[in-house]
Design an enzyme around this catalytic site. Structure first.
Site, short mmCIF file in Angstrom:
data_model
loop_
_atom_site.label_atom_id
_atom_site.label_comp_id
_atom_site.label_asym_id
_atom_site.label_seq_id
_atom_site.Cartn_x
_atom_site.Cartn_y
_atom_site.Cartn_z
N GLU A 1 39.73 76.06 41.89
CA GLU A 1 40.01 74.77 41.24
C GLU A 1 38.73 73.94 41.10
OE1 GLU A 1 40.78 71.43 43.41
OE2 GLU A 1 41.71 72.42 45.13
N LYS B 1 41.18 63.63 36.56
CA LYS B 1 41.90 64.50 37.49
C LYS B 1 43.14 64.99 36.75
CE LYS B 1 43.76 64.53 42.22
NZ LYS B 1 44.03 63.69 43.40
N ASP C 1 51.99 69.90 43.04
CA ASP C 1 51.63 71.24 43.54
C ASP C 1 52.88 71.99 44.01
OD1 ASP C 1 49.08 70.30 43.13
OD2 ASP C 1 48.49 70.30 45.24
N LYS D 1 47.59 69.51 53.20
CA LYS D 1 46.64 68.55 53.79
C LYS D 1 47.32 67.79 54.93
CE LYS D 1 43.85 68.08 49.64
NZ LYS D 1 44.59 68.79 48.60
N VAL E 1 45.48 71.72 42.04
CA VAL E 1 46.15 72.98 42.39
C VAL E 1 47.18 73.34 41.32
CG1 VAL E 1 47.76 74.05 44.03
CG2 VAL E 1 45.76 72.81 44.88
N SER F 1 53.78 65.75 45.70
CA SER F 1 52.77 66.35 44.84
C SER F 1 53.38 67.35 43.86
CB SER F 1 51.73 67.07 45.70
OG SER F 1 50.86 67.85 44.89
#
Length: 302
Positions: free
Chosen positions: A24, A85, A141, A158, A105, A139
């Site tokens: 990434e 982003k 993700d 995280k 991601v 998220s």
């Protein structure tokens, strides 16, 4: 018109059916300060090569999807303040308007799938944020893992997140979460979280066999391989939890929300730990790149 540009190295790898690992670019543009971000990006690519695969760092530059950035493009991603982003929701807008963006991601998974790359290495995935019952901050993700058939190698979600809820969300979506040589879910900066992983697998070959079987079964969601940070760079869990709670309090006081949450927290934790967390972050990413290359290599052999 959608334009995908492959580096010469990636083109040759595709033509010769060589193992490729997606990387990434958010970690370059939004995850680390310059020049550490550039150093880490180059090291990640070299570690993938050293372990028998070809790196494909993914980004969007002037509306083009780049699969395997050049050194010049890496420098641009590491230094420009104009890099957006980009997650799934942003991709069509950024490409249509010929803007430049670093892929999260979720966005990297999308492009990896689009271009036939099966394995992707990152630092840690996003997940369910603490206080989700008030913010609904989850998220993208996780949703990408639910619908996109790519193997993501990370050091867990995280540590700033609500890890039990993140794992529960992935279970609901049918995403296989694997602990590599561990029974305990890694927590990014620390090797353990106290949460048991659903499945433990001890070799890259065994992981590759599961991925191959998953494809044969036409299971079209992702697979998450959680790889603990090396003992040498792992934080004491109590010390890290204290730093996270302090950073979260300051973030809430400042009313920081949305896309800015993760970069702010990681930067604040780095400040609180006097740079130690950034050093850990670097090495956990390297560890993941090595494992991802080994998995990609075994997958091609099968």
């Amino acid at each position: 018109m959608l334009n995908i540009i492959y580096s010469q190295e990636v083109k040759i790898a595709i033509e010769n059916n060589l193992p490729i690992v997606a990387l990434e670019s958010t970690i370059i543009s939004h995850g680390m300060p310059y020049p550490t971000n550039l150093e880490v990006a180059k090291n990640c690519e070299q570690i993938v090569r050293n372990n028998g695969a070809i790196p494909a760092t993914i980004a969007i530059i002037n509306g083009d999807i780049i699969v395997g950035v050049t050194d010049e493009q890496l420098e641009y991603l590491a230094t420009s303040k104009e890099i957006l982003k980009v997650s799934r929701r942003d991709m069509a807008y950024v490409i249509a308007n010929k803007l430049s963006g670093a892929t999260t991601v979720a966005a990297t998974m999308m492009i990896a799938k689009l271009t036939g790359i099966d394995v992707f290495a990152t630092g840690g995935i996003g997940g369910v944020h603490r206080g989700v019952e008030d913010t609904w901050d989850i998220s993208a993700d996780l949703e990408e893992l639910a619908i996109t058939d790519v193997c993501v190698v990370c050091a867990g979600a995280k540590a700033i997140l609500d890890l039990p809820k993140t794992l529960e969300y992935l279970e609901t979506k049918g995403v296989l979460v694997v602990g590599y040589q561990t029974n305990d879910l890694p927590a990014f900066f620390t090797r353990t979280s106290g949460i048991e992983v659903p499945v433990r697998i001890d070799t890259p070959l065994e992981i590759a066999k599961v991925l191959k079987t998953k494809k044969e079964l036409k299971i079209n969601n992702g697979m998450l391989v959680t790889n603990p940070i090396d003992e040498k760079y792992s934080f004491d869990k109590i010390k890290m939890d204290e730093a996270i709670l302090k950073a979260l309090k300051e973030m809430n006081d400042l009313k920081i929300k949305g896309k800015e949450v993760t970069p702010y927290l990681l930067s604040k934790i780095n400040h609180i730990t006097k740079g130690e967390s950034l050093e850990s972050n670097k090495h956990l990413v390297y560890n993941n790149c090595k494992l991802a290359a080994m998995i990609a290599k075994e997958l091609k052999r099968l």
